[in-house]
Enzyme design. Sequence first.
Site, mmCIF file in Angstrom:
data_model
loop_
_atom_site.group_PDB
_atom_site.id
_atom_site.type_symbol
_atom_site.label_atom_id
_atom_site.label_comp_id
_atom_site.label_asym_id
_atom_site.label_seq_id
_atom_site.Cartn_x
_atom_site.Cartn_y
_atom_site.Cartn_z
ATOM 1 N N CYS A 2 0.863 -1.187 0.000
ATOM 2 C CA CYS A 2 0.000 0.000 0.000
ATOM 3 C C CYS A 2 0.892 1.228 0.000
ATOM 4 O O CYS A 2 1.551 1.529 0.983
ATOM 5 C CB CYS A 2 -0.901 0.005 1.233
ATOM 6 S SG CYS A 2 -1.963 1.463 1.338
ATOM 7 N N GLU A 107 -4.405 0.964 -6.312
ATOM 8 C CA GLU A 107 -3.574 -0.109 -6.842
ATOM 9 C C GLU A 107 -3.547 0.017 -8.363
ATOM 10 O O GLU A 107 -4.435 0.645 -8.955
ATOM 11 C CB GLU A 107 -4.102 -1.485 -6.441
ATOM 12 C CG GLU A 107 -4.007 -1.781 -4.945
ATOM 13 C CD GLU A 107 -2.583 -1.820 -4.411
ATOM 14 O OE1 GLU A 107 -1.645 -1.853 -5.240
ATOM 15 O OE2 GLU A 107 -2.410 -1.823 -3.185
#
Length: 200
Positions: A2, A107
Amino acid sequence: MCGRYVRKSTRREIAAWFGTEEEETLDWGASYNVAPQTFQPVVRLNRDTGKREIVLMRWGLIPYWSKDAKIGYSTINAKAETVATAPAFREAFKRRRCLVPADAFYEWQKLDPRHKQPFAIALASREPYGFAGVWERWKDPQTGEWLETFSIITTDPNQVVAPCTIACRSLLNGRITRAGWEAILRSRRSICCGLFPRSR
């Protein structure tokens, strides 16, 4: 991994969602591109009162034993599979767990060798949620000042995000009861990581 997330909920919304007092002395604006090494609101248990509180911490955990802050650039995430044993995270995992308020995370799906498609991943309800995390206090040996930092726990992707070939955040849906939040923060055992289904 992340590396970026979204936090657009207000201070009042975050306090209400996670069952904490609204901390008027803290101030932060919405961010659609939260980056490592920035100070972000985090929910933890107050060590004196045992109640949940919101504090600002820097993203990128610095272990208490580290000689300098550089390690924080490589510790923005902690793998769920090794967070209990990795030297950088194991003490924090035992005693200093936290929740990181967010509204979405980013993402990128690889389309071909030269192109990637970005995705913002949020709950279908557009409600806020919390990443499972750990935090640490570190004293700068040069200045003597204390710094609090955190890391987001990651795990394998679920069916929704698997096409992006990513490590899914340990997502904790805001619909978990307040007792559920408390159990996660207080637990000293391994926690179940993954995307929790939204209550209907």
